[in-house]
Design a protein around this motif. Structure first.
Motif, PDB file in Angstrom:
ATOM      1  N   THR A  61       9.995   9.628  40.423  1.00 40.28           N
ATOM      2  CA  THR A  61      10.880   9.764  39.253  1.00 40.28           C
ATOM      3  C   THR A  61      12.294  10.126  39.692  1.00 40.28           C
ATOM      4  O   THR A  61      13.282   9.584  39.179  1.00 40.28           O
ATOM      5  CB  THR A  61      10.345  10.846  38.292  1.00 40.28           C
ATOM      6  N   SER A 269      -0.270  18.757  32.311  1.00 40.86           N
ATOM      7  CA  SER A 269       0.089  17.360  32.037  1.00 40.86           C
ATOM      8  C   SER A 269      -1.026  16.629  31.296  1.00 40.86           C
ATOM      9  O   SER A 269      -2.179  16.623  31.746  1.00 40.86           O
ATOM     10  CB  SER A 269       0.375  16.634  33.349  1.00 40.86           C
ATOM     11  N   GLY A 271      -1.143  13.343  30.841  1.00 45.10           N
ATOM     12  CA  GLY A 271      -1.455  12.123  31.589  1.00 45.10           C
ATOM     13  C   GLY A 271      -2.243  12.357  32.860  1.00 45.10           C
ATOM     14  O   GLY A 271      -3.156  11.591  33.188  1.00 45.10           O
ATOM     15  N   LYS A 275      -5.987  13.903  29.785  1.00 38.61           N
ATOM     16  CA  LYS A 275      -6.583  12.598  29.461  1.00 38.61           C
ATOM     17  C   LYS A 275      -7.728  12.251  30.421  1.00 38.61           C
ATOM     18  O   LYS A 275      -8.814  11.859  29.985  1.00 38.61           O
ATOM     19  CB  LYS A 275      -5.499  11.515  29.463  1.00 38.61           C
ATOM     20  N   SER A 295       4.455  13.398  24.513  1.00 42.34           N
ATOM     21  CA  SER A 295       3.473  12.808  23.587  1.00 42.34           C
ATOM     22  C   SER A 295       3.585  13.396  22.183  1.00 42.34           C
ATOM     23  O   SER A 295       2.872  12.986  21.276  1.00 42.34           O
ATOM     24  CB  SER A 295       2.057  13.014  24.127  1.00 42.34           C
ATOM     25  N   GLU A 318       7.384   1.644  35.396  1.00 37.75           N
ATOM     26  CA  GLU A 318       5.998   1.889  35.823  1.00 37.75           C
ATOM     27  C   GLU A 318       5.583   3.354  35.646  1.00 37.75           C
ATOM     28  O   GLU A 318       4.420   3.720  35.833  1.00 37.75           O
ATOM     29  CB  GLU A 318       5.809   1.452  37.287  1.00 37.75           C
ATOM     30  N   GLY A 319       6.530   4.220  35.289  1.00 41.16           N
ATOM     31  CA  GLY A 319       6.231   5.642  35.117  1.00 41.16           C
ATOM     32  C   GLY A 319       5.322   5.891  33.927  1.00 41.16           C
ATOM     33  O   GLY A 319       5.487   5.260  32.876  1.00 41.16           O
ATOM     34  N   ASN A 320       4.364   6.803  34.084  1.00 44.16           N
ATOM     35  CA  ASN A 320       3.452   7.150  32.987  1.00 44.16           C
ATOM     36  C   ASN A 320       4.161   8.151  32.073  1.00 44.16           C
ATOM     37  O   ASN A 320       4.349   9.315  32.420  1.00 44.16           O
ATOM     38  CB  ASN A 320       2.167   7.761  33.560  1.00 44.16           C
ATOM     39  N   ARG A 321       4.554   7.703  30.899  1.00 40.91           N
ATOM     40  CA  ARG A 321       5.376   8.511  29.991  1.00 40.91           C
ATOM     41  C   ARG A 321       4.724   9.843  29.629  1.00 40.91           C
ATOM     42  O   ARG A 321       5.417  10.850  29.413  1.00 40.91           O
ATOM     43  CB  ARG A 321       5.659   7.701  28.719  1.00 40.91           C
ATOM     44  N   ASP A 323       2.781  11.678  31.452  1.00 41.34           N
ATOM     45  CA  ASP A 323       2.547  12.565  32.603  1.00 41.34           C
ATOM     46  C   ASP A 323       3.712  13.556  32.649  1.00 41.34           C
ATOM     47  O   ASP A 323       4.865  13.175  32.873  1.00 41.34           O
ATOM     48  CB  ASP A 323       2.485  11.741  33.894  1.00 41.34           C
TER      49      ASP A 323
END
Length: 409
Positions: A61, A269, A271, A275, A295, A318-321, A323
């Motif tokens: 990031t 987190s 993500g 989850k 979220s 590609e970043g997991n929003r 997370d």
């Protein structure tokens, strides 16, 4: 007489030249190794592999954020050259990578390297070399010690402060609680445990009924969870990194152990932990936050969140929003850019630490309202505020006020 006037004239002219030269010297750019007219070279060490690899996304990031800064013209006209290495969360490897960054790559500073044991392993070296070890990615209390370690500075709220906030809540809401603790067997884990015990005060001895430690080399902590269930505990304090936090939540659901569950902030987190562990298994876990939860729909019209989403879309798709580590990396990178901009053309290591120790009420888009960055020459703990939150449905719900810690360095 004319000769004297001549000499005086020559002297005045020489003086004028000297003053002019001094003024130019004062205005000249000042660089240490790692900085030029066109570049600022920044080092970083991350666990891209190994037991804490879930945190590797922080480095990715940060790279993406610096790409954004470079695309927009850089910092005072200079592009960031971000050199990031993997240490696998192994302190001997961290030492090797730090030496490489300082002695071979010749970086200006080392920024946001992750983990308490890894940063502990290089702290004396960095200070001996007088290279900034800036905004380390660990909340250990030891990073706020400007007297002994003037080249090392933390970033996030420290672990002892966080634990004390949980202790305050337990004493108020569950004064007769029986507490079981699972912690990582290193400085990171022990820091949290100390904070909880200090926060509970004289009641710690009677309230804490079990303490289990685990090693990062363990493949699983299932047996530790089973052992803790066999105690009389009705409160569980979970001091683990993401991989083990997810394992703990899963195992507790499997064996139907349902104490009031406190999870340390570094593993909150959605993500990376919640989850994968399962939303159903994670209900009513209590943690704490200083960053906005990506979220949470309440931030959909928030300017800071919109800027974050624009950054993701353009520079890190590609970043997991969801997370939390992505928001963390984004925010701390903004903190570094703020410091470097304030350095102007004086890009010396000494001035970097001077500017880092002179932050006043800085608000960043990813921080919760009321949480501000503050430092001084005697306070190397930039963020010291948190808000409690409980996991409900598929999101964290914050409750109570933003709490400032009582813990200094």
């Amino acid at each position: 007489m004319p000769a004297i006037q001549l000499r005086l004239g020559a002297f005045s002219a020489a003086l004028a030249v000297l003053v002019a030269t001094s003024s130019v010297a004062l205005a000249q750019k000042k660089y240490d190794v790692g900085a030029t007219d066109t570049e600022i070279k920044i080092g970083n060490i991350m666990p891209y592999s190994g037991p804490a690899s879930a945190y590797g996304v922080i480095g990715k990031t940060e790279q993406a954020y610096f790409n954004k800064i470079n695309a927009e013209g850089g910092i005072n006209g200079r592009k960031i050259n971000f050199v990031s290495y993997d240490d696998g969360y192994s302190p001997p490897k961290t030492v090797e990578q730090a030496r490489k960054l300082v002695e071979s790559d010749e970086v200006l500073l080392v920024f946001n390297s992750l983990g308490t044991p890894p940063n502990s392993a290089i702290q004396k070296y960095m200070n001996a070399k007088k290279v900034p070890q800036l905004f380390v990615a660990t909340g250990a209390t030891k990073w706020n010690d400007p007297k002994e370690f003037p080249w090392t500075m933390g970033w996030q709220p420290n672990y002892q402060s966080e634990s004390q906030i949980y202790a305050k809540y337990i004493l108020k809401e569950l004064p007769n609680a029986k507490i079981a603790i699972l912690y990582q067997n290193d400085d990171y884990g022990k820091d949290y445990v100390k904070g909880l015990k200090d926060g509970l005060g004289a009641k710690a001895a009677s309230m804490i009924v079990a303490e289990e430690s685990y090693e990062t080399t363990q493949p699983t902590i299932d047996s530790n969870i089973v052992k803790l269930k066999s105690t009389t505990a009705d409160v569980f304090f979970n001091v683990t990194t993401p991989k083990f936090a997810a394992q703990a939540i899963k195992k507790m659901a499997e064996i139907e152990w349902k104490p009031l569950h406190f999870l340390n902030n570094v593993s909150a987190s959605i993500g990376a932990v919640i989850k994968p562990a399962g939303f159903e298994a994670s209900q009513n876990i209590i943690s704490s936050a200083y960053l906005k939860d990506t979220s949470d729909p309440q931030w959909k019209d928030d300017a800071g969140m919109k800027a974050f989403d624009e950054f993701l879309a353009k520079y890190f798709p590609e970043g997991n929003r969801i997370d939390g580590s992505v928001m963390y990396g984004y925010t701390v990178a903004q903190g570094l850019v703020y410091v470097l901009k304030n350095c102007g053309d004086d890009l010396t290591r000494e001035n970097i630490m001077k500017q880092a120790a002179n932050i006043r009420n800085l608000e960043l888009g990813g921080l919760l309202p009321g949480v501000k960055v503050n430092t001084s020459a005697s306070d190397f703990a930039p963020i010291s505020q948190l808000q409690l939150m409980k996991f409900k449905g598929e999101a964290w719900e914050r409750f109570g006020d933003v709490i400032s810690s009582d813990v200094g360095g």
